[in-house]
Design a protein around this motif. Structure first.
Motif, PDB file in Angstrom:
ATOM      1  N   ARG A 104      29.086  33.577  51.452  1.00  0.00           N
ATOM      2  CA  ARG A 104      28.851  32.512  50.537  1.00  0.00           C
ATOM      3  C   ARG A 104      28.693  31.133  50.205  1.00  0.00           C
ATOM      4  NH1 ARG A 104      35.929  33.790  49.079  1.00  0.00           N
ATOM      5  NH2 ARG A 104      35.178  35.561  48.582  1.00  0.00           N
ATOM      6  N   ILE A 105      28.372  30.617  51.455  1.00  0.00           N
ATOM      7  CA  ILE A 105      27.669  29.323  51.728  1.00  0.00           C
ATOM      8  C   ILE A 105      26.498  29.337  51.358  1.00  0.00           C
ATOM      9  CG2 ILE A 105      27.588  27.463  52.803  1.00  0.00           C
ATOM     10  CD1 ILE A 105      30.052  27.045  51.372  1.00  0.00           C
ATOM     11  N   ASP A 106      25.631  30.117  52.585  1.00  0.00           N
ATOM     12  CA  ASP A 106      23.740  30.268  52.219  1.00  0.00           C
ATOM     13  C   ASP A 106      23.999  31.396  50.566  1.00  0.00           C
ATOM     14  OD1 ASP A 106      23.894  29.473  54.860  1.00  0.00           O
ATOM     15  OD2 ASP A 106      24.422  31.458  55.073  1.00  0.00           O
ATOM     16  N   ASN A 107      24.575  31.603  50.235  1.00  0.00           N
ATOM     17  CA  ASN A 107      24.605  32.461  48.919  1.00  0.00           C
ATOM     18  C   ASN A 107      24.807  32.238  47.289  1.00  0.00           C
ATOM     19  OD1 ASN A 107      22.462  34.744  50.145  1.00  0.00           O
ATOM     20  ND2 ASN A 107      24.141  35.391  50.594  1.00  0.00           N
ATOM     21  N   LEU A 108      26.186  31.344  47.850  1.00  0.00           N
ATOM     22  CA  LEU A 108      26.084  30.799  46.570  1.00  0.00           C
ATOM     23  C   LEU A 108      26.776  29.655  46.651  1.00  0.00           C
ATOM     24  CD1 LEU A 108      29.020  33.852  45.880  1.00  0.00           C
ATOM     25  CD2 LEU A 108      26.959  33.833  44.465  1.00  0.00           C
ATOM     26  N   GLY A 109      26.574  28.965  47.364  1.00  0.00           N
ATOM     27  CA  GLY A 109      27.100  27.434  47.985  1.00  0.00           C
ATOM     28  C   GLY A 109      28.803  27.324  47.926  1.00  0.00           C
ATOM     29  N   LEU A 110      29.540  26.179  47.885  1.00  0.00           N
ATOM     30  CA  LEU A 110      30.747  25.418  48.580  1.00  0.00           C
ATOM     31  C   LEU A 110      31.385  25.856  47.018  1.00  0.00           C
ATOM     32  CD1 LEU A 110      30.258  21.815  49.985  1.00  0.00           C
ATOM     33  CD2 LEU A 110      31.167  24.505  51.235  1.00  0.00           C
ATOM     34  N   PHE A 111      30.775  25.706  45.988  1.00  0.00           N
ATOM     35  CA  PHE A 111      32.042  25.761  44.238  1.00  0.00           C
ATOM     36  C   PHE A 111      31.120  27.030  43.143  1.00  0.00           C
ATOM     37  CE2 PHE A 111      33.530  21.624  46.058  1.00  0.00           C
ATOM     38  CZ  PHE A 111      35.029  22.294  45.766  1.00  0.00           C
ATOM     39  N   SER A 112      31.262  27.861  43.101  1.00  0.00           N
ATOM     40  CA  SER A 112      30.888  29.014  41.940  1.00  0.00           C
ATOM     41  C   SER A 112      31.938  29.410  40.824  1.00  0.00           C
ATOM     42  CB  SER A 112      30.148  29.404  42.372  1.00  0.00           C
ATOM     43  OG  SER A 112      29.415  30.692  41.890  1.00  0.00           O
ATOM     44  N   ALA A 113      31.434  29.893  40.210  1.00  0.00           N
ATOM     45  CA  ALA A 113      32.148  30.326  38.663  1.00  0.00           C
ATOM     46  C   ALA A 113      32.176  31.451  39.991  1.00  0.00           C
ATOM     47  CB  ALA A 113      31.734  30.509  37.899  1.00  0.00           C
ATOM     48  N   ASP A 114      31.375  32.873  40.507  1.00  0.00           N
ATOM     49  CA  ASP A 114      31.608  33.630  41.174  1.00  0.00           C
ATOM     50  C   ASP A 114      32.641  34.059  42.455  1.00  0.00           C
ATOM     51  OD1 ASP A 114      29.640  34.362  40.011  1.00  0.00           O
ATOM     52  OD2 ASP A 114      28.020  33.877  41.678  1.00  0.00           O
ATOM     53  N   TYR A 115      33.378  32.371  42.650  1.00  0.00           N
ATOM     54  CA  TYR A 115      34.382  32.767  43.216  1.00  0.00           C
ATOM     55  C   TYR A 115      35.548  32.798  42.342  1.00  0.00           C
ATOM     56  CZ  TYR A 115      31.172  31.164  47.103  1.00  0.00           C
ATOM     57  OH  TYR A 115      30.235  30.508  47.828  1.00  0.00           O
ATOM     58  N   LEU A 116      35.422  32.199  41.215  1.00  0.00           N
ATOM     59  CA  LEU A 116      37.639  32.479  40.591  1.00  0.00           C
ATOM     60  C   LEU A 116      38.018  33.438  40.058  1.00  0.00           C
ATOM     61  CD1 LEU A 116      38.944  30.750  38.629  1.00  0.00           C
ATOM     62  CD2 LEU A 116      37.310  31.593  36.870  1.00  0.00           C
ATOM     63  N   LEU A 117      37.629  34.725  40.204  1.00  0.00           N
ATOM     64  CA  LEU A 117      38.494  35.899  40.647  1.00  0.00           C
ATOM     65  C   LEU A 117      38.963  36.417  41.508  1.00  0.00           C
ATOM     66  CD1 LEU A 117      38.921  37.850  38.691  1.00  0.00           C
ATOM     67  CD2 LEU A 117      37.469  39.487  38.668  1.00  0.00           C
ATOM     68  N   PHE A 118      37.895  36.119  42.649  1.00  0.00           N
ATOM     69  CA  PHE A 118      38.870  36.598  43.717  1.00  0.00           C
ATOM     70  C   PHE A 118      39.575  35.506  44.259  1.00  0.00           C
ATOM     71  CE2 PHE A 118      39.108  36.001  48.536  1.00  0.00           C
ATOM     72  CZ  PHE A 118      38.939  36.725  48.748  1.00  0.00           C
ATOM     73  N   ASN A 119      39.420  34.189  43.749  1.00  0.00           N
ATOM     74  CA  ASN A 119      40.623  33.050  44.249  1.00  0.00           C
ATOM     75  C   ASN A 119      41.482  33.470  43.315  1.00  0.00           C
ATOM     76  OD1 ASN A 119      38.718  32.299  46.132  1.00  0.00           O
ATOM     77  ND2 ASN A 119      37.810  30.927  45.269  1.00  0.00           N
ATOM     78  N   VAL A 120      41.399  33.567  41.988  1.00  0.00           N
ATOM     79  CA  VAL A 120      42.473  33.503  41.401  1.00  0.00           C
ATOM     80  C   VAL A 120      43.465  34.813  41.947  1.00  0.00           C
ATOM     81  CG1 VAL A 120      43.791  34.466  38.915  1.00  0.00           C
ATOM     82  CG2 VAL A 120      42.007  32.885  38.702  1.00  0.00           C
ATOM     83  N   PHE A 121      42.783  36.456  42.064  1.00  0.00           N
ATOM     84  CA  PHE A 121      43.773  36.554  42.371  1.00  0.00           C
ATOM     85  C   PHE A 121      44.576  36.727  44.161  1.00  0.00           C
ATOM     86  CE2 PHE A 121      42.064  39.533  39.728  1.00  0.00           C
ATOM     87  CZ  PHE A 121      43.397  40.773  39.427  1.00  0.00           C
ATOM     88  N   TYR A 122      43.652  36.475  44.855  1.00  0.00           N
ATOM     89  CA  TYR A 122      44.620  35.932  46.017  1.00  0.00           C
ATOM     90  C   TYR A 122      44.986  34.723  45.842  1.00  0.00           C
ATOM     91  CZ  TYR A 122      42.120  38.829  49.103  1.00  0.00           C
ATOM     92  OH  TYR A 122      41.623  40.311  49.934  1.00  0.00           O
ATOM     93  N   LEU A 123      45.633  33.721  45.109  1.00  0.00           N
ATOM     94  CA  LEU A 123      46.046  32.651  44.539  1.00  0.00           C
ATOM     95  C   LEU A 123      47.889  33.010  44.422  1.00  0.00           C
ATOM     96  CD1 LEU A 123      47.397  29.912  45.043  1.00  0.00           C
ATOM     97  CD2 LEU A 123      46.274  28.893  43.087  1.00  0.00           C
ATOM     98  N   PHE A 124      47.128  34.598  43.405  1.00  0.00           N
ATOM     99  CA  PHE A 124      48.787  34.334  42.429  1.00  0.00           C
ATOM    100  C   PHE A 124      49.456  35.808  42.452  1.00  0.00           C
ATOM    101  CE2 PHE A 124      46.821  31.188  39.927  1.00  0.00           C
ATOM    102  CZ  PHE A 124      47.629  30.494  39.817  1.00  0.00           C
ATOM    103  N   PHE A 125      48.056  36.683  42.903  1.00  0.00           N
ATOM    104  CA  PHE A 125      48.454  37.781  43.001  1.00  0.00           C
ATOM    105  C   PHE A 125      48.391  39.461  44.354  1.00  0.00           C
ATOM    106  CE2 PHE A 125      46.835  36.866  38.816  1.00  0.00           C
ATOM    107  CZ  PHE A 125      48.250  37.018  38.078  1.00  0.00           C
ATOM    108  N   GLN A 126      47.068  39.245  45.036  1.00  0.00           N
ATOM    109  CA  GLN A 126      47.406  39.934  46.263  1.00  0.00           C
ATOM    110  C   GLN A 126      48.349  39.279  46.706  1.00  0.00           C
ATOM    111  OE1 GLN A 126      44.827  41.856  46.309  1.00  0.00           O
ATOM    112  NE2 GLN A 126      45.330  42.059  48.658  1.00  0.00           N
ATOM    113  N   GLY A 127      49.316  40.792  47.119  1.00  0.00           N
ATOM    114  CA  GLY A 127      50.700  40.970  48.553  1.00  0.00           C
ATOM    115  C   GLY A 127      49.592  41.029  49.713  1.00  0.00           C
ATOM    116  N   PHE A 128      51.053  41.072  50.281  1.00  0.00           N
ATOM    117  CA  PHE A 128      51.182  41.109  52.011  1.00  0.00           C
ATOM    118  C   PHE A 128      49.924  42.529  52.383  1.00  0.00           C
ATOM    119  CE2 PHE A 128      52.820  42.763  56.054  1.00  0.00           C
ATOM    120  CZ  PHE A 128      52.601  41.501  56.241  1.00  0.00           C
ATOM    121  N   HIS A 129      49.337  42.744  52.992  1.00  0.00           N
ATOM    122  CA  HIS A 129      48.113  43.388  52.847  1.00  0.00           C
ATOM    123  C   HIS A 129      47.975  43.661  54.829  1.00  0.00           C
ATOM    124  CE1 HIS A 129      44.283  45.762  52.817  1.00  0.00           C
ATOM    125  NE2 HIS A 129      44.827  46.464  52.366  1.00  0.00           N
TER     126      HIS A 129
END
Length: 175
Positions: free
Chosen positions: A33-58
């Motif tokens: 991620r760091i090498d290809n997208l950087g520390l901050f990127s809009a590409d992380y938004l969907l993943f981070n939203v799901f892991y912060l609010f919806f992703q269950g114990f897995h």
């Protein structure tokens, strides 16, 4: 913090982020991620939203029939899945301190949703939620009136039970 940075990197203002991409195993998701997208990127938004609010114990299952414990999801369970009691904060009275707290949470949470990691290898927590979670706990304390205490007790008991299960699975899958 400045002394720690100096001791680790020889410069008090060096936070170490520049070295993330230089981790010896360049195959990890974080270095990719760091090498290809950087520390901050809009590409992380969907993943981070799901892991912060919806992703269950897995738990991932392994073996030829997928009947053996394999590993825990290294990106963790969402805050709402692992600590559903925080939802009771919506019952807080909307007074000035709560509104200011909500604005502080939003100001901290916004950039976090664009960050490269949600706290990888934290099983039942989103590590960077700890930057604003104390504010939410304060709001939660204002919300929990006597009528909500039974719900709080059930939800906290569930969260504790989930952490016990997580600790047991982590132990069993790391042996």
């Amino acid at each position: 913090y400045l002394a720690l940075n100096y001791a680790r990197f020889g410069d008090p203002l060096d936070t170490g982020y520049a070295y993330i991409g230089a981790i010896p195993n360049p195959e990890t998701i974080l270095t990719d991620r760091i090498d290809n997208l950087g520390l901050f990127s809009a590409d992380y938004l969907l993943f981070n939203v799901f892991y912060l609010f919806f992703q269950g114990f897995h738990v991932e299952f392994a073996g030829p029939h997928l009947t053996e414990l394999g590993a825990l999801d290294g990106f963790g369970a969402s805050l709402l899945a692992a600590s559903p009691f925080v939802l009771l904060a919506i019952f807080a009275p909307w007074r000035r301190t709560v509104v200011i707290g909500a604005l502080c949470i939003a100001a901290t949470l916004g950039p976090m949703l664009l960050y490269h990691s949600n706290g990888f290898t934290q099983f039942n927590v989103q590590r960077y939620a700890l930057d604003w979670l104390p504010i939410l706990i304060f709001v939660l304390a204002l919300a929990v009136r006597p009528a909500l205490r039974p719900a709080l007790a059930v939800l906290v008991t569930y969260a504790i039970g989930l952490n016990v299960v997580t600790a047991a699975v982590a132990y069993l899958t790391s042996a």
